[in-house]
Design a protein around this motif. Structure first.
Motif, PDB file in Angstrom:
ATOM      1  N   VAL A  13       9.369  29.323 -43.896  1.00  0.00           N
ATOM      2  CA  VAL A  13      10.728  30.280 -43.534  1.00  0.00           C
ATOM      3  C   VAL A  13      10.174  31.768 -43.255  1.00  0.00           C
ATOM      4  O   VAL A  13      10.744  32.334 -42.184  1.00  0.00           O
ATOM      5  CB  VAL A  13      11.655  30.026 -44.670  1.00  0.00           C
ATOM      6  CG1 VAL A  13      12.705  31.163 -44.458  1.00  0.00           C
ATOM      7  CG2 VAL A  13      12.364  28.753 -44.808  1.00  0.00           C
ATOM      8  N   LYS A  14       9.479  32.213 -44.040  1.00  0.00           N
ATOM      9  CA  LYS A  14       9.101  33.577 -43.920  1.00  0.00           C
ATOM     10  C   LYS A  14       8.425  33.947 -42.636  1.00  0.00           C
ATOM     11  O   LYS A  14       8.373  34.992 -41.963  1.00  0.00           O
ATOM     12  CB  LYS A  14       8.177  34.196 -45.136  1.00  0.00           C
ATOM     13  CG  LYS A  14       8.969  34.507 -46.259  1.00  0.00           C
ATOM     14  CD  LYS A  14       8.265  35.132 -47.502  1.00  0.00           C
ATOM     15  CE  LYS A  14       9.093  35.369 -48.628  1.00  0.00           C
ATOM     16  NZ  LYS A  14       8.268  36.327 -49.597  1.00  0.00           N
ATOM     17  N   THR A  15       7.313  32.873 -42.388  1.00  0.00           N
ATOM     18  CA  THR A  15       6.617  33.321 -41.048  1.00  0.00           C
ATOM     19  C   THR A  15       7.503  32.858 -39.718  1.00  0.00           C
ATOM     20  O   THR A  15       7.399  33.577 -39.042  1.00  0.00           O
ATOM     21  CB  THR A  15       5.471  32.072 -40.890  1.00  0.00           C
ATOM     22  OG1 THR A  15       4.642  32.459 -42.343  1.00  0.00           O
ATOM     23  CG2 THR A  15       4.507  32.184 -39.988  1.00  0.00           C
ATOM     24  N   PHE A  16       8.258  31.758 -39.785  1.00  0.00           N
ATOM     25  CA  PHE A  16       8.863  31.489 -38.666  1.00  0.00           C
ATOM     26  C   PHE A  16       9.997  32.314 -38.294  1.00  0.00           C
ATOM     27  O   PHE A  16      10.397  32.493 -37.173  1.00  0.00           O
ATOM     28  CB  PHE A  16       9.676  29.533 -38.964  1.00  0.00           C
ATOM     29  CG  PHE A  16      10.186  29.330 -37.665  1.00  0.00           C
ATOM     30  CD1 PHE A  16       9.413  28.601 -36.768  1.00  0.00           C
ATOM     31  CD2 PHE A  16      11.535  29.561 -37.197  1.00  0.00           C
ATOM     32  CE1 PHE A  16      10.010  28.029 -35.516  1.00  0.00           C
ATOM     33  CE2 PHE A  16      11.874  28.963 -36.400  1.00  0.00           C
ATOM     34  CZ  PHE A  16      11.162  28.214 -35.330  1.00  0.00           C
ATOM     35  N   SER A  17      10.487  32.843 -39.250  1.00  0.00           N
ATOM     36  CA  SER A  17      11.761  33.630 -39.160  1.00  0.00           C
ATOM     37  C   SER A  17      11.380  35.147 -38.171  1.00  0.00           C
ATOM     38  O   SER A  17      12.116  35.787 -37.865  1.00  0.00           O
ATOM     39  CB  SER A  17      12.386  34.104 -40.443  1.00  0.00           C
ATOM     40  OG  SER A  17      11.522  34.765 -41.456  1.00  0.00           O
ATOM     41  N   LEU A  18       9.949  35.270 -38.300  1.00  0.00           N
ATOM     42  CA  LEU A  18       9.331  36.445 -37.682  1.00  0.00           C
ATOM     43  C   LEU A  18       9.571  36.301 -36.237  1.00  0.00           C
ATOM     44  O   LEU A  18       9.219  37.168 -35.305  1.00  0.00           O
ATOM     45  CB  LEU A  18       7.880  36.822 -37.951  1.00  0.00           C
ATOM     46  CG  LEU A  18       8.040  37.322 -39.363  1.00  0.00           C
ATOM     47  CD1 LEU A  18       6.521  37.302 -39.958  1.00  0.00           C
ATOM     48  CD2 LEU A  18       8.448  38.690 -39.574  1.00  0.00           C
ATOM     49  N   LEU A  19       9.394  35.081 -35.594  1.00  0.00           N
ATOM     50  CA  LEU A  19       9.447  34.866 -34.178  1.00  0.00           C
ATOM     51  C   LEU A  19      10.395  35.266 -33.540  1.00  0.00           C
ATOM     52  O   LEU A  19      11.662  34.878 -33.813  1.00  0.00           O
ATOM     53  CB  LEU A  19       9.238  33.143 -33.966  1.00  0.00           C
ATOM     54  CG  LEU A  19       7.928  32.485 -34.539  1.00  0.00           C
ATOM     55  CD1 LEU A  19       7.742  30.862 -34.169  1.00  0.00           C
ATOM     56  CD2 LEU A  19       6.617  33.223 -33.970  1.00  0.00           C
ATOM     57  N   MET A  26      11.473  27.421 -27.879  1.00  0.00           N
ATOM     58  CA  MET A  26      10.497  26.667 -27.270  1.00  0.00           C
ATOM     59  C   MET A  26      10.097  25.669 -28.395  1.00  0.00           C
ATOM     60  O   MET A  26       9.556  24.446 -28.067  1.00  0.00           O
ATOM     61  CB  MET A  26       9.243  27.826 -26.892  1.00  0.00           C
ATOM     62  CG  MET A  26       9.431  28.378 -25.609  1.00  0.00           C
ATOM     63  SD  MET A  26       8.027  29.364 -25.121  1.00  0.00           S
ATOM     64  CE  MET A  26       6.873  28.304 -25.026  1.00  0.00           C
ATOM     65  N   PHE A  27       9.689  26.154 -29.655  1.00  0.00           N
ATOM     66  CA  PHE A  27       9.802  25.238 -30.652  1.00  0.00           C
ATOM     67  C   PHE A  27      10.582  24.000 -30.870  1.00  0.00           C
ATOM     68  O   PHE A  27      10.395  22.956 -31.021  1.00  0.00           O
ATOM     69  CB  PHE A  27       9.397  26.142 -32.094  1.00  0.00           C
ATOM     70  CG  PHE A  27       8.888  25.191 -33.114  1.00  0.00           C
ATOM     71  CD1 PHE A  27       7.477  25.169 -33.337  1.00  0.00           C
ATOM     72  CD2 PHE A  27       9.674  24.621 -34.238  1.00  0.00           C
ATOM     73  CE1 PHE A  27       7.067  24.085 -34.455  1.00  0.00           C
ATOM     74  CE2 PHE A  27       9.153  23.861 -34.937  1.00  0.00           C
ATOM     75  CZ  PHE A  27       7.697  23.651 -35.149  1.00  0.00           C
ATOM     76  N   GLU A  79      17.816  27.836 -36.163  1.00  0.00           N
ATOM     77  CA  GLU A  79      18.838  29.364 -36.248  1.00  0.00           C
ATOM     78  C   GLU A  79      18.921  29.487 -37.677  1.00  0.00           C
ATOM     79  O   GLU A  79      18.902  30.757 -38.093  1.00  0.00           O
ATOM     80  CB  GLU A  79      19.877  28.998 -35.396  1.00  0.00           C
ATOM     81  CG  GLU A  79      19.709  29.065 -33.731  1.00  0.00           C
ATOM     82  CD  GLU A  79      20.936  28.396 -33.232  1.00  0.00           C
ATOM     83  OE1 GLU A  79      20.856  28.394 -31.915  1.00  0.00           O
ATOM     84  OE2 GLU A  79      21.850  28.101 -33.498  1.00  0.00           O
ATOM     85  N   GLY A  80      18.994  28.447 -38.489  1.00  0.00           N
ATOM     86  CA  GLY A  80      19.208  28.713 -39.858  1.00  0.00           C
ATOM     87  C   GLY A  80      17.983  29.364 -40.532  1.00  0.00           C
ATOM     88  O   GLY A  80      18.404  30.321 -41.511  1.00  0.00           O
ATOM     89  N   ILE A  81      16.936  29.000 -40.364  1.00  0.00           N
ATOM     90  CA  ILE A  81      15.591  29.576 -40.752  1.00  0.00           C
ATOM     91  C   ILE A  81      15.572  30.922 -40.031  1.00  0.00           C
ATOM     92  O   ILE A  81      15.184  31.813 -40.923  1.00  0.00           O
ATOM     93  CB  ILE A  81      14.652  28.428 -40.321  1.00  0.00           C
ATOM     94  CG1 ILE A  81      14.601  27.298 -41.298  1.00  0.00           C
ATOM     95  CG2 ILE A  81      13.429  29.527 -40.747  1.00  0.00           C
ATOM     96  CD1 ILE A  81      13.608  26.361 -40.731  1.00  0.00           C
ATOM     97  N   LYS A  82      15.927  31.198 -39.075  1.00  0.00           N
ATOM     98  CA  LYS A  82      15.566  32.471 -38.394  1.00  0.00           C
ATOM     99  C   LYS A  82      16.702  33.568 -39.069  1.00  0.00           C
ATOM    100  O   LYS A  82      16.370  34.783 -39.099  1.00  0.00           O
ATOM    101  CB  LYS A  82      16.089  32.447 -36.775  1.00  0.00           C
ATOM    102  CG  LYS A  82      16.124  33.765 -36.124  1.00  0.00           C
ATOM    103  CD  LYS A  82      14.322  33.947 -35.788  1.00  0.00           C
ATOM    104  CE  LYS A  82      14.349  34.880 -34.795  1.00  0.00           C
ATOM    105  NZ  LYS A  82      13.775  36.237 -35.548  1.00  0.00           N
TER     106      LYS A  82
END
Length: 304
Positions: A13-19, A26-27, A79-82
C-alpha cells in the motif's frame, strides 16, 4: 501469519500509493488480464449473474459487459489503495457531485440523513460529499464490516478516516449514532445497502433484475429510528478514474412511510442505475445465493 500478511500488505500500500495514476492504470490493465483470464476470479459467478439479469442481451453484449466490469473492478481496487496518500485536491479534481443542495438543506434543518449507496463505480471517494457541505456540527459516518485480520483492517479504516469519515462497526451501529445525537451532532450515514442479507435478517423480497431478491432493511430501520431523511447515491462514470455522485431523494422522513417502502424505492433506483451502466456494478458478488425456497428450508431446519 497474520503479522506477516499485514507487513506485506502495508509495504504494498505504501509503495503503490506513490505511483502516478498513469502507472496505476497500466498496472490495472495487466492485473485485469490476470484476474479475468488466468486466475479467473469468480468468472462463473459474474457470467451467471449477467446472463440471468439481462436475458435479452446477446452473448457478445454480455461478454463486453464482463470485460468492462473486470477493468473497472481492478481500477477501483487500485484507486482505493492510491487513496492512502491522495490529498483533498487530488480527489476533488476527479469527482463531481449533483444534489448536494438536497443534503445541505436537510442538515441545516437539523435532520440526519441515511445515504443508501451500492458497490457501483468507486464507492470509496463518495465520502468527499461531506467536504462540500460547510456545517460545523456535521459528522460523516460510514459502516464497515471488520476483516479477519485486525491490523489490515486498521490500514483500510485509516484510508477512510483520511477522507473525513467516522467508521462504525456494522454489527453495533446504534450506540455510536445515539452518542452523536446526545452530543448535538448532525450526521450523514453512508451505507452500501446492496449486500446479501444473512438468512436470519431476510424479511423483504422484491423483483430486481429479473429475480426475486432479498434486500437489507437495516438502513430503513435506522432511518425510522432517528426520523432521518434517506437518499440514494447514484454513481456515474465520467471517464477512467472520474466519477459523478448524484444524490437522489428517497424520503424526507422515512418514519412517515409504510414499512419497506424506502427499501423498495432504493431497489428501484439501484436497478435503474445498473441498467444504465451494467459494468459499473459488483457482479462478482454472490448476490442471489439465497432464494425464497432455500431460506424457508433453512429456517425450517432451525426450528426443528
Amino acid at each position: 501469519m497474520q503479522t506477516f500478511n499485514y507487513y506485506i500488505f502495508l509495504f504494498f500500500v505504501k509503495t503503490f500509493s506513490l505511483l502516478p495514476f498513469k502507472l496505476v492504470y497500466m498496472f490495472s490493465d495487466f492485473m485485469c488480464f490476470l484476474v479475468r483470464n488466468v486466475v479467473r476470479y469468480r468468472r462463473d459467478v459474474v457470467r451467471a449473474n449477467l446472463s440471468s439479469s439481462f436475458p435479452e442481451k446477446s452473448e457478445k453484449e454480455l461478454e463486453a459487459i464482463e470485460k468492462d466490469f473486470y477493468h473497472l473492478f481492478c481500477d477501483v481496487l487500485l484507486e482505493g489503495i492510491k487513496s492512502y496518500r491522495m490529498s483533498y485536491e487530488d480527489i476533488t479534481s476527479r469527482v463531481e457531485f449533483e444534489g448536494i443542495d438536497l443534503m445541505e438543506s436537510y442538515f441545516k434543518s437539523g435532520k440526519n440523513v441515511i445515504v443508501a449507496a451500492a458497490h457501483s463505480g468507486n464507492w470509496e471517494w463518495m465520502a468527499a460529499v461531506y467536504w462540500q457541505i460547510k456545517i460545523e456540527n456535521l459528522v460523516g459516518c460510514e459502516f464497515n464490516r471488520p476483516s479477519k485480520n485486525p491490523r489490515i483492517d486498521e490500514v483500510l479504516l485509516g484510508i477512510r478516516r483520511r477522507l473525513g469519515m467516522i467508521t462504525v462497526n456494522k454489527n453495533e451501529p446504534i450506540r455510536p449514532l445515539l452518542k452523536l445525537k446526545r452530543d448535538n451532532k448532525i450526521f450523514g450515514v453512508g451505507l452500501l445497502a446492496d449486500q446479501t442479507p444473512s438468512v436470519k435478517n431476510i424479511n423483504f423480497w422484491i423483483p430486481f433484475l429479473n429475480r426475486e431478491t432479498a434486500f437489507l432493511t437495516g438502513p430503513e430501520r435506522i432511518a425510522k429510528m432517528f426520523h432521518a431523511a434517506m437518499a440514494f447515491c447514484d454513481v456515474e462514470r465520467l471517464g477512467r478514474g472520474r466519477y459523478k455522485y448524484r444524490i437522489v431523494k428517497i424520503a424526507d422522513d422515512v418514519a412517515e412511510l409504510p414499512e419497506n417502502e424506502a427499501t423498495r424505492r432504493y431497489a428501484q433506483l439501484l436497478e435503474e442505475s445498473i441498467k444504465r451502466d451494467p459494468a459499473s456494478w459488483l457482479w462478482s458478488h454472490r448476490r442471489w445465493k439465497h432464494t425464497k425456497e432455500s431460506v424457508a428450508a433453512e429456517l425450517a431446519k432451525q426450528t426443528v
